[in-house]
Every structure is written in C-alpha cells, then in structure tokens.
Design a protein around this motif. Structure first.
Motif, mmCIF file in Angstrom:
data_model
loop_
_atom_site.group_PDB
_atom_site.id
_atom_site.type_symbol
_atom_site.label_atom_id
_atom_site.label_comp_id
_atom_site.label_asym_id
_atom_site.label_seq_id
_atom_site.Cartn_x
_atom_site.Cartn_y
_atom_site.Cartn_z
ATOM 1 N N THR A 101 0.843 -1.208 0.000
ATOM 2 C CA THR A 101 0.000 0.000 0.000
ATOM 3 C C THR A 101 0.874 1.252 0.000
ATOM 4 O O THR A 101 0.608 2.204 -0.742
ATOM 5 N N THR A 102 1.927 1.234 0.801
ATOM 6 C CA THR A 102 2.835 2.377 0.870
ATOM 7 C C THR A 102 3.567 2.562 -0.461
ATOM 8 O O THR A 102 3.740 3.690 -0.934
ATOM 9 N N LEU A 103 3.973 1.472 -1.061
ATOM 10 C CA LEU A 103 4.629 1.557 -2.369
ATOM 11 C C LEU A 103 3.692 2.130 -3.431
ATOM 12 O O LEU A 103 4.135 2.894 -4.306
ATOM 13 N N SER A 104 2.409 1.804 -3.364
ATOM 14 C CA SER A 104 1.471 2.363 -4.345
ATOM 15 C C SER A 104 1.305 3.880 -4.138
ATOM 16 O O SER A 104 1.145 4.627 -5.108
ATOM 17 N N LYS A 105 1.370 4.335 -2.890
ATOM 18 C CA LYS A 105 1.292 5.781 -2.627
ATOM 19 C C LYS A 105 2.536 6.493 -3.145
ATOM 20 O O LYS A 105 2.448 7.597 -3.695
ATOM 21 N N ILE A 106 3.675 5.853 -2.987
ATOM 22 C CA ILE A 106 4.915 6.437 -3.528
ATOM 23 C C ILE A 106 4.840 6.488 -5.051
ATOM 24 O O ILE A 106 5.263 7.468 -5.670
ATOM 25 N N LYS A 107 4.245 5.453 -5.654
ATOM 26 C CA LYS A 107 4.074 5.451 -7.118
ATOM 27 C C LYS A 107 3.175 6.605 -7.554
ATOM 28 O O LYS A 107 3.442 7.247 -8.575
ATOM 29 N N ASN A 108 2.128 6.890 -6.792
ATOM 30 C CA ASN A 108 1.259 8.036 -7.111
ATOM 31 C C ASN A 108 2.049 9.347 -7.073
ATOM 32 O O ASN A 108 1.877 10.210 -7.944
ATOM 33 N N ILE A 109 2.900 9.485 -6.080
ATOM 34 C CA ILE A 109 3.736 10.702 -5.990
ATOM 35 C C ILE A 109 4.665 10.769 -7.199
ATOM 36 O O ILE A 109 4.836 11.827 -7.800
ATOM 37 N N ARG A 110 5.275 9.641 -7.559
ATOM 38 C CA ARG A 110 6.194 9.610 -8.713
ATOM 39 C C ARG A 110 5.459 9.969 -10.009
ATOM 40 O O ARG A 110 6.005 10.668 -10.857
ATOM 41 N N ASP A 111 4.229 9.488 -10.166
ATOM 42 C CA ASP A 111 3.444 9.808 -11.361
ATOM 43 C C ASP A 111 3.163 11.309 -11.426
ATOM 44 O O ASP A 111 3.299 11.929 -12.491
ATOM 45 N N LYS A 112 2.751 11.884 -10.314
ATOM 46 C CA LYS A 112 2.483 13.328 -10.282
ATOM 47 C C LYS A 112 3.759 14.122 -10.548
ATOM 48 O O LYS A 112 3.734 15.141 -11.241
ATOM 49 N N SER A 113 4.862 13.650 -10.007
ATOM 50 C CA SER A 113 6.119 14.385 -10.189
ATOM 51 C C SER A 113 6.594 14.326 -11.634
ATOM 52 O O SER A 113 7.139 15.305 -12.144
#
Length: 189
Positions: A101-113
C-alpha cells in the motif's frame, strides 16, 4: 592705491567670469534644442514606450503565474500523499500488504512528479526544482528500502525506511518554502 588695484582686478575678473557662464535657463534651452533636433533627425532612437515594456512583461508574468498555480497544486497534492504514508511507520506490526500500500502511494507521488517535471519551468523556480529533485531522490531511496523488505517484516527495516521518509518530508517542506519565496518575490498569490 593698492586697494583700488585689487578692487579693479577683482571686478574685472568677476565680469570676465560671468561673461563665460550661461544661466540655467540658457543651459536648459540648449539641451531641449539638442533633443528636439535629435528627435526629428532620427540621430537617437526613441526610448521604448511603457506600452511596449508592458507587452514584454505580461507573457513572462503569465508564465510565472501559470507555473506557480501548477506548482502550488503539485505541492499540496504530494504533501497530502506523503502524510498518508505516515501511519505506515506508526504501526506496531507491519505486514507485507502495508508495504505494498505504501509503495502504491509512492508510485502516485512519482506519477504526479513526472507530470510536473515536464512543465516548462520559468527561471525563478530553478531553486525549487533543485529541491524537488532531492525530494524525489529521497523517495527513490525509500522505495528501494521498502521493496527490499521481506516477510516477516522486522521493525529495524521499518526504522531504516523511516529515515528516508523523514528526509523526503524535510525536503518537501524546503521545496514549499522555495515556492513561497518565489511567489512572494513576484507578488503571485
């Protein structure tokens, strides 16, 4: 007799000195005449008008304004996503599902960035960009640590990952300060 000679000499020098000096009105008149002649003879180019200067400023200001709006949304969104990761580190027993779950949130941040980095960045936001890159580097390190966590999850692995998370938070706050500094300097609200 000497007094007479001194007075005559003084008076003569005063008269001679005043003959060579122009009055202020004469000097101003000469300058105006030179400018008038230069203007009509096209010797000197005319200074840019206020209207021309404003036309040049408006596109730059609107570019700053639009980038600042996008940056503000990005900073707000990523701050929210980073806050959503915090409970992961406060759990007494972390499971591999929590890591995912935490990795998916980091992926969301990476996508936005990645979307945000692709924007055309005005020069005043360069400092903010450099801090943004360091934030992404901390998130990369956090992501690597989390991907290396195996079941059963040991609390020292979570503690190790927390260091990178806190560094990402600090870097993100510094990015926000840089953003606020630029928007304040340019009067963008």
């Amino acid at each position: 007799m000497k007094k007479k000679h001194v007075l005559i000499l003084f008076g003569t020098s005063l008269i001679l000195a005043s003959c060579g000096a122009d009055s202020e009105a004469d000097i101003v008149g000469d300058v105006e005449a030179q400018q008038f002649r230069a203007h009509y003879q096209n010797d000197v180019p005319a200074p840019p008008s206020i209207r021309d200067q404003n036309k040049q400023r408006v596109p730059r200001y609107t570019a700053l304004q639009s980038y600042a709006e996008e940056a503000g949304h990005y900073i707000s969104d990523t701050a929210t996503l980073l806050e959503e990761i915090a409970p992961f580190f406060d759990q007494p027993n972390v499971q591999s599902a929590d890591v995912d779950t935490t990795l998916s949130k980091i992926k969301n941040i990476r996508d936005k960035s990645s979307e945000f980095i692709d924007l055309n960045r005005p020069e005043p936001f360069d400092s903010m960009h450099h801090v943004h890159i360091s934030t992404l580097m901390e998130l990369d390190a956090l992501e690597r640590i989390l991907k290396d966590i195996k079941d059963p999850v040991h609390h020292l692995q979570v503690t190790n990952a927390r260091v990178y998370y806190e560094n990402a938070i600090l870097s993100h706050k510094l990015m926000e300060r840089e953003f606020l500094s630029v928007t304040e300097d340019f009067g963008i609200h």
